[in-house]
Design an enzyme around this catalytic site. Structure first.
Site, PDB file in Angstrom:
ATOM      1  N   THR A 142       0.706  -1.134   0.150  1.00 49.19           N
ATOM      2  CA  THR A 142      -0.001   0.036   0.022  1.00 49.19           C
ATOM      3  C   THR A 142       0.744   1.146   0.095  1.00 49.19           C
ATOM      4  O   THR A 142       2.020   1.164   0.216  1.00 49.19           O
ATOM      5  CB  THR A 142      -0.883  -0.046   1.239  1.00 49.19           C
ATOM      6  OG1 THR A 142      -1.520   1.141   1.218  1.00 49.19           O
ATOM      7  CG2 THR A 142      -0.013  -0.313   2.474  1.00 49.19           C
ATOM      8  N   TYR A 167      -2.028  -0.518  10.955  1.00 43.88           N
ATOM      9  CA  TYR A 167      -2.108  -1.127   9.640  1.00 43.88           C
ATOM     10  C   TYR A 167      -0.583  -0.854   8.901  1.00 43.88           C
ATOM     11  O   TYR A 167      -0.247  -1.780   8.441  1.00 43.88           O
ATOM     12  CB  TYR A 167      -3.422  -0.837   9.058  1.00 43.88           C
ATOM     13  CG  TYR A 167      -3.607  -1.020   7.519  1.00 43.88           C
ATOM     14  CD1 TYR A 167      -3.541  -2.213   7.097  1.00 43.88           C
ATOM     15  CD2 TYR A 167      -3.243  -0.036   6.557  1.00 43.88           C
ATOM     16  CE1 TYR A 167      -3.541  -2.724   5.880  1.00 43.88           C
ATOM     17  CE2 TYR A 167      -3.328  -0.187   5.168  1.00 43.88           C
ATOM     18  CZ  TYR A 167      -3.212  -1.458   4.836  1.00 43.88           C
ATOM     19  OH  TYR A 167      -3.189  -1.823   3.249  1.00 43.88           O
ATOM     20  N   LYS A 171       2.049  -3.460   7.540  1.00 41.19           N
ATOM     21  CA  LYS A 171       2.317  -3.458   6.056  1.00 41.19           C
ATOM     22  C   LYS A 171       3.944  -3.137   5.505  1.00 41.19           C
ATOM     23  O   LYS A 171       4.644  -4.077   4.665  1.00 41.19           O
ATOM     24  CB  LYS A 171       1.381  -2.785   5.038  1.00 41.19           C
ATOM     25  CG  LYS A 171      -0.078  -3.217   5.166  1.00 41.19           C
ATOM     26  CD  LYS A 171      -0.435  -4.643   4.453  1.00 41.19           C
ATOM     27  CE  LYS A 171       0.005  -4.729   2.852  1.00 41.19           C
ATOM     28  NZ  LYS A 171      -0.291  -6.110   2.394  1.00 41.19           N
TER      29      LYS A 171
HETATM   30  P1  NAD Z   1      -9.667  -7.294   2.261  1.00 39.75           P
HETATM   31  O1  NAD Z   1      -9.931  -6.868   3.585  1.00 39.75           O
HETATM   32  O2  NAD Z   1     -10.922  -6.887   1.356  1.00 39.75           O
HETATM   33  O3  NAD Z   1      -9.504  -8.746   1.795  1.00 39.75           O
HETATM   34  C1  NAD Z   1      -8.345  -9.368   2.404  1.00 39.75           C
HETATM   35  C2  NAD Z   1      -8.786 -11.048   2.154  1.00 39.75           C
HETATM   36  O4  NAD Z   1      -7.563 -11.829   3.011  1.00 39.75           O
HETATM   37  C3  NAD Z   1      -9.883 -11.731   2.774  1.00 39.75           C
HETATM   38  O5  NAD Z   1     -10.658 -12.519   1.741  1.00 39.75           O
HETATM   39  C4  NAD Z   1      -9.596 -12.435   4.074  1.00 39.75           C
HETATM   40  O6  NAD Z   1     -10.472 -13.356   4.122  1.00 39.75           O
HETATM   41  C5  NAD Z   1      -8.029 -12.862   3.645  1.00 39.75           C
HETATM   42  N1  NAD Z   1      -7.301 -12.910   4.932  1.00 39.75           N
HETATM   43  C6  NAD Z   1      -7.299 -12.074   6.014  1.00 39.75           C
HETATM   44  N2  NAD Z   1      -6.589 -12.690   6.845  1.00 39.75           N
HETATM   45  C7  NAD Z   1      -6.147 -13.783   6.662  1.00 39.75           C
HETATM   46  C8  NAD Z   1      -5.237 -15.029   7.070  1.00 39.75           C
HETATM   47  N3  NAD Z   1      -4.671 -14.792   8.163  1.00 39.75           N
HETATM   48  N4  NAD Z   1      -4.826 -16.106   6.105  1.00 39.75           N
HETATM   49  C9  NAD Z   1      -5.463 -16.096   4.920  1.00 39.75           C
HETATM   50  N5  NAD Z   1      -6.491 -15.193   4.513  1.00 39.75           N
HETATM   51  C10 NAD Z   1      -6.665 -13.968   5.105  1.00 39.75           C
HETATM   52  O7  NAD Z   1      -8.497  -6.489   1.496  1.00 39.75           O
HETATM   53  P2  NAD Z   1      -8.222  -5.693   0.123  1.00 39.75           P
HETATM   54  O8  NAD Z   1      -8.695  -4.302   0.195  1.00 39.75           O
HETATM   55  O9  NAD Z   1      -8.625  -6.613  -1.149  1.00 39.75           O
HETATM   56  O10 NAD Z   1      -6.661  -5.536   0.094  1.00 39.75           O
HETATM   57  C11 NAD Z   1      -5.788  -6.711  -0.472  1.00 39.75           C
HETATM   58  C12 NAD Z   1      -4.403  -6.338  -0.165  1.00 39.75           C
HETATM   59  O11 NAD Z   1      -4.338  -5.086  -1.113  1.00 39.75           O
HETATM   60  C13 NAD Z   1      -3.986  -6.313   1.309  1.00 39.75           C
HETATM   61  O12 NAD Z   1      -2.570  -6.631   1.233  1.00 39.75           O
HETATM   62  C14 NAD Z   1      -4.062  -4.631   1.405  1.00 39.75           C
HETATM   63  O13 NAD Z   1      -2.911  -4.164   2.290  1.00 39.75           O
HETATM   64  C15 NAD Z   1      -3.396  -4.263  -0.099  1.00 39.75           C
HETATM   65  N6  NAD Z   1      -3.959  -2.838  -0.706  1.00 39.75           N
HETATM   66  C16 NAD Z   1      -5.509  -2.633  -0.494  1.00 39.75           C
HETATM   67  C17 NAD Z   1      -5.713  -1.406  -0.989  1.00 39.75           C
HETATM   68  C18 NAD Z   1      -7.102  -0.877  -1.002  1.00 39.75           C
HETATM   69  O14 NAD Z   1      -7.384   0.081  -1.197  1.00 39.75           O
HETATM   70  N7  NAD Z   1      -8.236  -1.779  -0.491  1.00 39.75           N
HETATM   71  C19 NAD Z   1      -4.790  -0.323  -1.518  1.00 39.75           C
HETATM   72  C20 NAD Z   1      -3.449  -0.848  -1.730  1.00 39.75           C
HETATM   73  C21 NAD Z   1      -2.820  -2.130  -1.212  1.00 39.75           C
HETATM   74  O1  DAU Z   2      -4.124   3.816   0.626  1.00 41.90           O
HETATM   75  C1  DAU Z   2      -4.628   2.469   0.445  1.00 41.90           C
HETATM   76  C2  DAU Z   2      -5.271   2.182   1.525  1.00 41.90           C
HETATM   77  O2  DAU Z   2      -6.502   2.687   1.325  1.00 41.90           O
HETATM   78  C3  DAU Z   2      -5.306   0.754   1.857  1.00 41.90           C
HETATM   79  O3  DAU Z   2      -3.844   0.348   2.037  1.00 41.90           O
HETATM   80  C4  DAU Z   2      -6.039   0.024   2.903  1.00 41.90           C
HETATM   81  O4  DAU Z   2      -6.211  -1.102   2.823  1.00 41.90           O
HETATM   82  C5  DAU Z   2      -7.653   0.564   2.316  1.00 41.90           C
HETATM   83  O5  DAU Z   2      -8.390   0.411   3.428  1.00 41.90           O
HETATM   84  C6  DAU Z   2      -7.557   2.244   2.294  1.00 41.90           C
HETATM   85  O6  DAU Z   2      -7.290   2.974   3.320  1.00 41.90           O
HETATM   86  P1  DAU Z   2      -7.894   4.281   3.873  1.00 41.90           P
HETATM   87  O7  DAU Z   2      -8.058   4.403   5.392  1.00 41.90           O
HETATM   88  O8  DAU Z   2      -7.506   5.287   3.037  1.00 41.90           O
HETATM   89  O9  DAU Z   2      -9.494   3.930   3.310  1.00 41.90           O
HETATM   90  P2  DAU Z   2     -10.912   3.981   4.024  1.00 41.90           P
HETATM   91  O10 DAU Z   2     -12.068   3.608   2.959  1.00 41.90           O
HETATM   92  O11 DAU Z   2     -10.973   3.326   5.442  1.00 41.90           O
HETATM   93  O12 DAU Z   2     -10.979   5.781   4.118  1.00 41.90           O
HETATM   94  C7  DAU Z   2     -10.787   6.657   3.269  1.00 41.90           C
HETATM   95  C8  DAU Z   2     -10.896   7.913   3.756  1.00 41.90           C
HETATM   96  O13 DAU Z   2     -12.289   8.440   4.057  1.00 41.90           O
HETATM   97  C9  DAU Z   2      -9.985   8.143   4.970  1.00 41.90           C
HETATM   98  O14 DAU Z   2      -9.594   9.577   5.069  1.00 41.90           O
HETATM   99  C10 DAU Z   2     -10.957   8.253   6.182  1.00 41.90           C
HETATM  100  C11 DAU Z   2     -12.402   8.574   5.631  1.00 41.90           C
HETATM  101  N1  DAU Z   2     -13.453   8.056   5.940  1.00 41.90           N
HETATM  102  C12 DAU Z   2     -13.653   6.693   6.076  1.00 41.90           C
HETATM  103  C13 DAU Z   2     -14.710   6.089   6.640  1.00 41.90           C
HETATM  104  C14 DAU Z   2     -14.758   4.518   6.499  1.00 41.90           C
HETATM  105  C15 DAU Z   2     -14.738   9.024   6.618  1.00 41.90           C
HETATM  106  O15 DAU Z   2     -14.295   9.858   6.630  1.00 41.90           O
HETATM  107  N2  DAU Z   2     -15.556   8.155   6.974  1.00 41.90           N
HETATM  108  C16 DAU Z   2     -15.735   6.756   7.058  1.00 41.90           C
HETATM  109  O16 DAU Z   2     -16.874   6.236   7.557  1.00 41.90           O
END
Ligand code: NAD
Ligand code: DAU
Length: 361
Positions: A142, A167, A171
């Site tokens: 991330t 978090y 990472k």
């Molecule tokens: P998510 O929370 O939607 O999914 C995580 C998945 O991992 C789930 O299916 C969960 O069951 C599985 N999991 C969790 N703990 C586990 C364990 N101990 N063993 C096996 N499986 C397990 O997450 P996401 O948003 O899809 O993110 C996926 C990856 O991408 C993460 O590594 C996150 O750090 C990274 N990432 C996410 C974002 C974002 O915006 N969501 C951006 C950049 C990077």
């Molecule tokens: O930048 C990449 C990351 O983006 C990933 O690594 C994380 O896994 C992913 O969850 C995401 O993190 P953020 O904290 O940026 O995402 P989130 O959707 O939780 O929040 C986005 C922004 O919105 C953040 O500034 C917090 C704000 N927020 C979030 C929620 C859930 C609100 O204002 N209200 C809310 O209810």
């Protein structure tokens, strides 16, 4: 171009992992291999997101319910499926949860990644014996590892790590472990640091799906702090495409930033969603807007993220293909058409589905 026969996708039942599995079967040019999803099915994992893949590609898809912290289970998967590539998504991913309960983040993101790296090192013979050629471990990370920006500047691949939440610290730790395995044992590792994703199958605790559903359900729209924190939003399929390019053509031992080049303040996201959802669902946008509720800020809330992704553009020819307007439109449409998926998560139906399909394997 590298090619792989048996790709292990950890966290494939989650948001980005699930989209990536769909991408591999439907869009990844020339991919004819097998996909093995390993997922513990935590609250964030939803194997029903992959039901169509299981139906359409029974010979090329396998699902293993296991915890990445379970070293024996992970080792067995490497042996049984003759894994030659790993795309490691599995993680605890929600910042707010990491503030309330950091231990699970250290366990899964640090110890789990360590287990996977050890399993790959041992199965592929790095550090002892003759290493197997044609293998790759791609670690998905991330932009949050870089910390928080002021009003100007961008994260590059050379920006020093400065994680500020449990978090992002977990990472960052996993990123260091992944590259340590490359430098120390020669394990072929690539790494990507991506900005905020959005799109289908996004668990409705994150900003965009939470707002879409709260608007539809007439619930308050909680905006943290002053609503002016900035995130760089990327449509999830474009992230999948970036990972595919790194997997097939990225330089081993190299990291790539991936981003939307699309900085948006949170309050603008909320207002955009109010307009788009209201238009599609026949709601009065001004009435919905009155439900915006400014709430206490997230502790240690990072102010701004912005990615410089010129390296992957220049070296691998990647670029974003879905504009923010188009991506938001597609995402809202997806939720409106897949309310059964949402209902499954909310009603416990999903848990029953897991029990029927996976708990006895
Ligand atoms: P998510 O929370 O939607 O999914 C995580 C998945 O991992 C789930 O299916 C969960 O069951 C599985 N999991 C969790 N703990 C586990 C364990 N101990 N063993 C096996 N499986 C397990 O997450 P996401 O948003 O899809 O993110 C996926 C990856 O991408 C993460 O590594 C996150 O750090 C990274 N990432 C996410 C974002 C974002 O915006 N969501 C951006 C950049 C990077
Ligand atoms: O930048 C990449 C990351 O983006 C990933 O690594 C994380 O896994 C992913 O969850 C995401 O993190 P953020 O904290 O940026 O995402 P989130 O959707 O939780 O929040 C986005 C922004 O919105 C953040 O500034 C917090 C704000 N927020 C979030 C929620 C859930 C609100 O204002 N209200 C809310 O209810």
């Amino acid at each position: 171009m590298r090619s792989f026969r048996n790709v292990l996708v950890t966290g494939g039942a989650g948001f980005i992992g699930g989209n990536f599995v769909h991408y591999l079967f439907r869009r990844a040019g020339g991919f004819t291999g097998r996909v093995i999803v390993l997922d513990a099915l935590t609250y964030a994992g939803n194997a029903s997101s992959l039901a169509d893949v299981e139906r359409d590609f029974p010979d090329r898809y396998a699902f293993v319910r296991a915890d990445i912290c379970d070293a024996d289970a992970v080792r067995r998967v490497f042996a049984e499926y003759d894994i030659d590539a790993v795309v490691h998504f599995a993680a605890e991913s929600h910042v707010d949860r990491s503030i309330l309960g950091p231990e699970a983040f250290v366990r899964t993101n640090v110890m789990g990644t360590f287990n996977l790296l050890e399993a790959a090192r041992s199965a592929w013979g790095f550090g002892s014996g003759k290493p197997r050629e044609g293998t790759l471990f791609h670690h998905v990370s991330t932009d949050e590892v870089y910390g928080s920006l002021g009003p100007t500047g961008y994260f590059t691949e050379d920006t020093p790590y400065d994680p500020r939440s449990p978090y992002s610290a977990s990472k960052a730790s996993s990123d260091h472990l992944a590259f340590a395995y490359h430098h120390t044992y020669g394990l072929p590792v690539t790494l990507s640091n991506c900005s905020n994703n959005y799109g289908p199958y996004h668990f409705p605790e994150k900003l965009i799906p939470l707002m879409i559903l709260n608007i539809l359900e007439g619930k308050p729209l909680p905006v943290y702090g002053d609503g002016k924190n900035v995130r760089d939003w990327l449509y999830v399929e474009d992230h999948c495409d970036a990972i595919w390019r790194i997997l097939t053509a990225g330089s081993v031992g190299r990291k790539y930033n991936v981003g939307g080049e699309n900085e948006v303040e949170n309050i603008r996201i909320v207002n955009t969603l109010i307009d788009v959802v209201s238009a599609k669902a026949g709601l009065d946008p001004e009435k919905v807007r009155s439900t915006i509720s400014y709430v206490a800020d997230r502790p240690g809330h990072d102010r701004r993220y912005a990615i410089d992704c010129s390296r992957i553009k220049k070296e691998l020819g990647w670029s974003q293909s879905v504009s923010f307007d188009e991506g938001i439109d597609r995402t809202v449409e997806w939720y409106l058409r897949n309310m059964d998926w949402v209902a499954g998560i909310k009603s416990g139906e999903y848990t029953k589905w897991i029990e029927r399909n996976y708990d006895n394997r």
